[in-house]
Design a protein around this motif. Structure first.
Motif, PDB file in Angstrom:
ATOM      1  N   GLY A   1     -11.650   1.963  11.766  1.00  0.00           N
ATOM      2  CA  GLY A   1     -11.943   1.382  10.453  1.00  0.00           C
ATOM      3  C   GLY A   1     -12.469   2.415   9.479  1.00  0.00           C
ATOM      4  O   GLY A   1     -12.793   2.106   8.342  1.00  0.00           O
ATOM      5  N   PHE A   2     -12.521   3.673   9.971  1.00  0.00           N
ATOM      6  CA  PHE A   2     -12.939   4.779   9.083  1.00  0.00           C
ATOM      7  C   PHE A   2     -11.788   5.769   8.936  1.00  0.00           C
ATOM      8  O   PHE A   2     -11.007   5.953   9.863  1.00  0.00           O
TER       9      PHE A   2
ATOM     10  N   HIS B   1      -8.656   7.724   6.380  1.00  0.00           N
ATOM     11  CA  HIS B   1      -7.402   7.247   5.781  1.00  0.00           C
ATOM     12  C   HIS B   1      -6.523   8.447   5.458  1.00  0.00           C
ATOM     13  O   HIS B   1      -7.018   9.505   5.095  1.00  0.00           O
ATOM     14  N   ARG B   2      -5.222   8.260   5.641  1.00  0.00           N
ATOM     15  CA  ARG B   2      -4.296   9.360   5.346  1.00  0.00           C
ATOM     16  C   ARG B   2      -4.338   9.730   3.861  1.00  0.00           C
ATOM     17  O   ARG B   2      -4.124  10.881   3.495  1.00  0.00           O
TER      18      ARG B   2
ATOM     19  N   HIS C   1       0.827  -1.216   0.000  1.00  0.00           N
ATOM     20  CA  HIS C   1       0.000   0.000   0.000  1.00  0.00           C
ATOM     21  C   HIS C   1       0.855   1.258   0.000  1.00  0.00           C
ATOM     22  O   HIS C   1       0.650   2.164   0.799  1.00  0.00           O
TER      23      HIS C   1
ATOM     24  N   ARG D   1     -15.329  15.647   6.378  1.00  0.00           N
ATOM     25  CA  ARG D   1     -13.924  15.252   6.648  1.00  0.00           C
ATOM     26  C   ARG D   1     -13.453  14.127   5.727  1.00  0.00           C
ATOM     27  O   ARG D   1     -12.361  13.593   5.901  1.00  0.00           O
TER      28      ARG D   1
ATOM     29  N   ASN E   1     -12.251   2.102   5.684  1.00  0.00           N
ATOM     30  CA  ASN E   1     -10.979   1.672   5.097  1.00  0.00           C
ATOM     31  C   ASN E   1     -10.904   0.142   5.175  1.00  0.00           C
ATOM     32  O   ASN E   1     -11.846  -0.507   5.612  1.00  0.00           O
TER      33      ASN E   1
ATOM     34  N   LYS F   1     -16.164  13.915  19.943  1.00  0.00           N
ATOM     35  CA  LYS F   1     -14.756  13.611  20.254  1.00  0.00           C
ATOM     36  C   LYS F   1     -14.595  13.263  21.732  1.00  0.00           C
ATOM     37  O   LYS F   1     -13.610  13.617  22.368  1.00  0.00           O
TER      38      LYS F   1
ATOM     39  N   ARG G   1       0.926  -8.145   4.272  1.00  0.00           N
ATOM     40  CA  ARG G   1       1.799  -7.029   3.887  1.00  0.00           C
ATOM     41  C   ARG G   1       3.243  -7.441   3.637  1.00  0.00           C
ATOM     42  O   ARG G   1       4.015  -6.680   3.034  1.00  0.00           O
TER      43      ARG G   1
ATOM     44  N   LEU H   1      -3.608   2.920  15.193  1.00  0.00           N
ATOM     45  CA  LEU H   1      -4.054   3.802  14.100  1.00  0.00           C
ATOM     46  C   LEU H   1      -3.685   3.197  12.745  1.00  0.00           C
ATOM     47  O   LEU H   1      -4.064   3.729  11.700  1.00  0.00           O
ATOM     48  N   HIS H   2      -2.928   2.124  12.765  1.00  0.00           N
ATOM     49  CA  HIS H   2      -2.451   1.504  11.508  1.00  0.00           C
ATOM     50  C   HIS H   2      -3.009   0.090  11.431  1.00  0.00           C
ATOM     51  O   HIS H   2      -4.217  -0.082  11.389  1.00  0.00           O
TER      52      HIS H   2
ATOM     53  N   ARG I   1     -10.249  -1.385  -1.350  1.00  0.00           N
ATOM     54  CA  ARG I   1     -10.131  -2.702  -0.697  1.00  0.00           C
ATOM     55  C   ARG I   1     -11.349  -2.960   0.198  1.00  0.00           C
ATOM     56  O   ARG I   1     -11.860  -4.072   0.277  1.00  0.00           O
TER      57      ARG I   1
ATOM     58  N   LEU J   1     -14.199   6.540  15.067  1.00  0.00           N
ATOM     59  CA  LEU J   1     -14.891   5.480  14.353  1.00  0.00           C
ATOM     60  C   LEU J   1     -13.798   4.617  13.710  1.00  0.00           C
ATOM     61  O   LEU J   1     -13.313   4.910  12.606  1.00  0.00           O
TER      62      LEU J   1
ATOM     63  N   LYS K   1      -9.374   9.734   0.325  1.00  0.00           N
ATOM     64  CA  LYS K   1     -10.440  10.667   0.744  1.00  0.00           C
ATOM     65  C   LYS K   1     -11.685  10.284  -0.044  1.00  0.00           C
ATOM     66  O   LYS K   1     -12.474  11.099  -0.452  1.00  0.00           O
TER      67      LYS K   1
HETATM   68  C1  SDX Z   1      -4.404   1.545   7.669  1.00  0.00           C
HETATM   69  O1  SDX Z   1      -1.401   4.510   5.136  1.00  0.00           O
HETATM   70  C2  SDX Z   1      -1.920   3.416   4.782  1.00  0.00           C
HETATM   71  O2  SDX Z   1      -1.954   3.057   3.590  1.00  0.00           O
HETATM   72  C3  SDX Z   1      -2.491   2.579   5.896  1.00  0.00           C
HETATM   73  C4  SDX Z   1      -3.250   1.333   5.462  1.00  0.00           C
HETATM   74  C5  SDX Z   1      -2.345   0.339   4.794  1.00  0.00           C
HETATM   75  O3  SDX Z   1      -2.857  -0.453   3.983  1.00  0.00           O
HETATM   76  O4  SDX Z   1      -1.155   0.296   5.141  1.00  0.00           O
HETATM   77  O5  SDX Z   1      -4.292   1.681   4.583  1.00  0.00           O
HETATM   78  C6  SDX Z   1      -3.845   0.603   6.664  1.00  0.00           C
HETATM   79  O6  SDX Z   1      -3.702   1.935   8.565  1.00  0.00           O
HETATM   80  C7  SDX Z   1      -5.811   2.023   7.506  1.00  0.00           C
HETATM   81  C8  SDX Z   1      -6.224   3.037   8.628  1.00  0.00           C
HETATM   82  C9  SDX Z   1      -6.621   2.209   9.849  1.00  0.00           C
HETATM   83  N1  SDX Z   1      -6.839   3.131  11.032  1.00  0.00           N
HETATM   84  C10 SDX Z   1      -8.061   3.329  11.508  1.00  0.00           C
HETATM   85  O7  SDX Z   1      -9.098   2.883  11.028  1.00  0.00           O
HETATM   86  C11 SDX Z   1      -8.073   4.176  12.785  1.00  0.00           C
HETATM   87  C12 SDX Z   1      -9.152   5.258  12.682  1.00  0.00           C
HETATM   88  N2  SDX Z   1      -8.758   6.223  11.659  1.00  0.00           N
HETATM   89  C13 SDX Z   1      -7.992   7.346  12.031  1.00  0.00           C
HETATM   90  O8  SDX Z   1      -7.324   7.385  13.207  1.00  0.00           O
HETATM   91  C14 SDX Z   1      -7.600   8.298  10.936  1.00  0.00           C
HETATM   92  O9  SDX Z   1      -8.628   8.328  10.028  1.00  0.00           O
HETATM   93  C15 SDX Z   1      -6.304   8.003  10.226  1.00  0.00           C
HETATM   94  C16 SDX Z   1      -5.167   8.083  11.171  1.00  0.00           C
HETATM   95  C17 SDX Z   1      -6.352   6.662   9.560  1.00  0.00           C
HETATM   96  C18 SDX Z   1      -6.138   9.053   9.155  1.00  0.00           C
HETATM   97  O10 SDX Z   1      -6.213  10.280   9.747  1.00  0.00           O
HETATM   98  P1  SDX Z   1      -6.156  11.590   8.786  1.00  0.00           P
HETATM   99  O11 SDX Z   1      -6.782  11.329   7.475  1.00  0.00           O
HETATM  100  O12 SDX Z   1      -4.751  12.070   8.784  1.00  0.00           O
HETATM  101  O13 SDX Z   1      -7.114  12.560   9.435  1.00  0.00           O
HETATM  102  P2  SDX Z   1      -6.786  13.453  10.673  1.00  0.00           P
HETATM  103  O14 SDX Z   1      -6.240  12.571  11.759  1.00  0.00           O
HETATM  104  O15 SDX Z   1      -5.982  14.631  10.226  1.00  0.00           O
HETATM  105  O16 SDX Z   1      -8.253  13.890  11.038  1.00  0.00           O
HETATM  106  C19 SDX Z   1      -8.982  14.793  10.186  1.00  0.00           C
HETATM  107  C20 SDX Z   1     -10.296  15.006  10.917  1.00  0.00           C
HETATM  108  C21 SDX Z   1     -10.110  15.268  12.401  1.00  0.00           C
HETATM  109  O17 SDX Z   1     -11.244  15.988  12.838  1.00  0.00           O
HETATM  110  P3  SDX Z   1     -11.066  17.605  13.085  1.00  0.00           P
HETATM  111  O18 SDX Z   1      -9.856  17.784  13.976  1.00  0.00           O
HETATM  112  O19 SDX Z   1     -10.863  18.205  11.704  1.00  0.00           O
HETATM  113  O20 SDX Z   1     -12.364  18.022  13.733  1.00  0.00           O
HETATM  114  O21 SDX Z   1     -11.072  13.806  10.824  1.00  0.00           O
HETATM  115  C22 SDX Z   1     -11.273  13.292  12.110  1.00  0.00           C
HETATM  116  C23 SDX Z   1     -10.211  13.889  13.003  1.00  0.00           C
HETATM  117  O22 SDX Z   1     -10.646  13.915  14.351  1.00  0.00           O
HETATM  118  N3  SDX Z   1     -11.103  11.846  12.005  1.00  0.00           N
HETATM  119  C24 SDX Z   1     -11.931  10.973  12.563  1.00  0.00           C
HETATM  120  C25 SDX Z   1     -11.471   9.714  12.164  1.00  0.00           C
HETATM  121  N4  SDX Z   1     -10.378   9.859  11.391  1.00  0.00           N
HETATM  122  C26 SDX Z   1     -10.159  11.188  11.309  1.00  0.00           C
HETATM  123  N5  SDX Z   1     -13.030  11.152  13.362  1.00  0.00           N
HETATM  124  C27 SDX Z   1     -13.653  10.026  13.749  1.00  0.00           C
HETATM  125  N6  SDX Z   1     -13.257   8.769  13.396  1.00  0.00           N
HETATM  126  C28 SDX Z   1     -12.184   8.581  12.619  1.00  0.00           C
HETATM  127  N7  SDX Z   1     -11.803   7.361  12.293  1.00  0.00           N
END
Ligand code: SDX
Length: 390
Positions: free
Chosen positions: A268-269, A271-272, A194, A321, A326, A260, A353, A228-229, A280, A266, A275
Motif C-alpha cells: 500500500g506504499f 508507486h511507479r 489511472h 525513495r 497509494n 528487506k 477500473r 504488486l498491482h 486518491r 510496506l 513520487k
Molecule cells: C497500484 O500503475 C498504477 O497506476 C497502479 C495503480 C492503479 O491505479 O492502477 O495505482 C494501482 O498498483 C498501486 C500500487 C499497489 N502496490 C503496492 O502497494 C505494493 C507495494 N509497492 C511496491 O511493490 C512498489 O512500490 C511498486 C511496485 C508499486 C512501485 O515500485 P517502484 O516505484 O517502481 O519502485 P522500485 O520497485 O523501483 O523500488 C524503489 C526502491 C527499492 O529500494 P532500493 O532497491 O532502492 O533499496 O523503493 C523500495 C524498493 O525496494 N520500495 C519499497 C516499496 N516500494 C518500493 N520498499 C518497501 N515497501 C514498498 N512498498
C-alpha cells in the motif's frame, strides 16, 4: 505540448502511447479524468457519471445519464448457461480467476458485440460489460460462500444492485445502507482509471491484436490480480493483521521492511508514477474515519495503519525513495467494514477500473496511432553460433 499539457521530450520518448483520457503528474500528485480533478469528481459526481465521462469524453446531460443508466439496468441479467458456469469452480476458488474466466466467456454468448470496428457492437459490448461484470463479481462471491445467487433487480442502480446481489438473501428483503452505497460509489470513482497502469496496458496490448473487448478486459483482470498491482489492497490487510498478531510496535515491522527481510514490503506504499502522496489515498484516508465510524470498522487495524503511515512518512528510508501511501493503503479497511471478505477486495478494484479499461480500449480501436502494438527488445543473448558438427 498538446495544448493542454506540455511534456519534456525525454518523457515523450519513453511513453508507451498517447491518450486523451487520464492525466497524472506523479511529482505533484495530480490525477484528472478527461481534465476534471479527481478531488472534484470525488466530491460532486457518481460512479455512473464518471464512467460515462471516461468512456464518452464529456460529462453527460441528465437525459444522457438516465439513458446510460437505463441501458445498463436492462442488461444486468446473465444467460442461464453462464450462471451454470459458476458450478464448475471449486467452492474456495478466488473470485478473481472466476471473474476473468466468466468475462472472457461473455464473448461466447454475445456474437453481436465482438467486432471492434462496428460502433453499435462496441456500444453493446460496453453496456453489457458495465451491466454484467458487477453481477458476475457478486455471483463469484456468493459461490465462494455457498449462498444462492439472486437475480438482478432493475429498479436499482449499478452500485445498489451489486450490493444487494453480494449480500442479499432470497429469504429476506435486503436493507440498503446509504452509508455503504455512498462509500462504495466513492471508492469506485477513485479506481475508475489511472493512465497506463499494468492492467490497462494489458487491456490495450491484447486489444491491439483486434481482440474483442471481453477478451481484452479479461486479460486486464488477470494483470490486476498481481499483488504488486490490484492485489495490494488484499495484501495490506494481511500485513496489518500480521503486525496486530505479532503484538509488536509497528516500528519493528518497519525495521524488517528497511532490512528487506525476505522481500517484506510496506504494502500500500510506493508507486511507479506517484513520487508524492497518491491523491486518491488522501481522499480515502479523509473519509476512512467517517466511514469506519459509521460502519463500525476495525479501529485497531486502522490505528496500526495510521501509525505505520506516521512512522514511514518521517523515516529517511521511505522519504529518500519517495514512498508514500497509494490508493490501496486504506481501501481494504473500508471494504472489510462493508462486509466484503479480503478475497473480494481486488474484485472491487476491477469493478471500479472497468470504465477505464473500456474507455482506453475504445480509444485505441478508434485511433490506431495509440496502439501499444508490438514492443521491441534489447537482445542480450549469445551472438550467432553454428550447430556443432558430429
Ligand atoms: C497500484 O500503475 C498504477 O497506476 C497502479 C495503480 C492503479 O491505479 O492502477 O495505482 C494501482 O498498483 C498501486 C500500487 C499497489 N502496490 C503496492 O502497494 C505494493 C507495494 N509497492 C511496491 O511493490 C512498489 O512500490 C511498486 C511496485 C508499486 C512501485 O515500485 P517502484 O516505484 O517502481 O519502485 P522500485 O520497485 O523501483 O523500488 C524503489 C526502491 C527499492 O529500494 P532500493 O532497491 O532502492 O533499496 O523503493 C523500495 C524498493 O525496494 N520500495 C519499497 C516499496 N516500494 C518500493 N520498499 C518497501 N515497501 C514498498 N512498498
Amino acid at each position: 505540448t498538446t495544448g493542454a499539457v506540455t511534456y519534456d521530450p525525454g518523457f515523450v520518448n519513453t511513453a508507451a502511447t498517447s491518450s486523451a483520457i487520464t492525466y497524472i503528474d506523479g511529482d505533484e500528485g495530480i490525477l484528472r479524468y478527461r481534465g476534471y480533478p479527481i478531488e472534484e469528481l470525488a466530491e460532486h459526481s457518481s460512479f455512473l457519471e464518471v464512467s460515462f465521462l471516461l468512456i464518452y469524453g464529456n460529462l453527460p446531460t441528465p437525459a444522457e445519464l438516465d439513458k446510460f443508466d437505463q441501458r445498463i439496468r436492462r442488461h444486468t441479467m446473465l444467460h442461464e448457461d453462464l450462471k451454470g458456469f459458476f458450478g464448475g469452480f471449486p467452492r474456495d476458488a478466488h473470485p478473481m480467476p472466476v471473474l476473468s474466466s466468466a468475462v472472457s466467456a461473455l464473448s461466447t454468448f454475445y456474437q453481436d458485440s465482438l467486432d471492434p470496428f462496428d460502433d453499435e457492437q462496441v456500444e453493446m459490448a460496453t453496456i453489457r460489460l458495465m451491466a454484467k461484470m458487477p453481477v458476475i463479481a457478486a455471483y463469484a462471491h456468493k459461490k465462494s460462500i455457498g449462498q444462492p445467487m439472486l437475480y438482478p433487480d432493475n429498479s436499482m442502480g449499478l452500485v445498489e444492485n451489486f450490493l444487494r446481489l453480494s449480500f442479499g438473501l432470497p429469504a429476506e428483503p435486503y436493507e440498503m445502507d446509504p452509508v455503504v452505497v455512498k462509500a462504495l460509489d466513492l471508492l469506485l470513482i477513485l479506481h475508475a482509471d489511472h493512465e497506463q497502469n499494468c492492467s490497462t496496458s494489458t487491456v490495450r496490448l491484447v486489444g491491439s491484436a483486434n481482440a474483442n473487448m471481453f477478451a481484452s478486459v479479461s486479460a486486464g483482470i488477470n494483470a490486476l490480480f498481481g499483488p504488486l498491482h490490484g492485489g495490494a489492497n488484499e495484501a495490506v490487510l494481511n500485513m496489518l493483521r500480521e503486525i496486530q498478531a505479532s503484538g509488536e510496535p509497528v516500528e519493528k515491522f518497519v525495521e524488517r521492511v528497511k532490512n528487506k527481510e525476505a522481500g517484506v514490503k510496506l504494502m500500500g506504499f510506493g508507486h511507479r508514477v506517484y513520487k508524492n502522496y497518491d491523491p486518491r489515498a488522501k481522499i480515502v484516508k479523509a473519509t476512512a474515519h467517517e466511514i469506519l465510524e459509521k460502519l463500525g470498522g476495525n479501529d485497531e487495524l486502522l490505528a496500526i495503519a495510521m501509525r505505520l503511515e506516521e512512522v514511514a512518512l518521517t523515516d529517511e528510508y521511505f522519504i529518500s525513495r519517495k514512498l508514500y501511501p497509494n490508493v490501496d493503503f486504506y481501501t481494504g479497511l473500508i471494504y472489510k467494514a462493508m462486509g466484503f471478505p479480503e478475497k473480494m477486495f481486488t474484485v472491487l478494484f476491477a469493478i471500479g477500473r472497468l470504465p477505464g479499461w473500456i474507455a482506453q480500449w475504445r480509444e485505441m480501436m478508434k485511433d490506431p496511432a495509440t496502439k501499444i502494438g508490438r514492443p521491441r527488445q534489447l537482445y542480450t543473448g549469445e551472438p550467432e553460433r553454428m550447430y556443432p558438427s558430429r
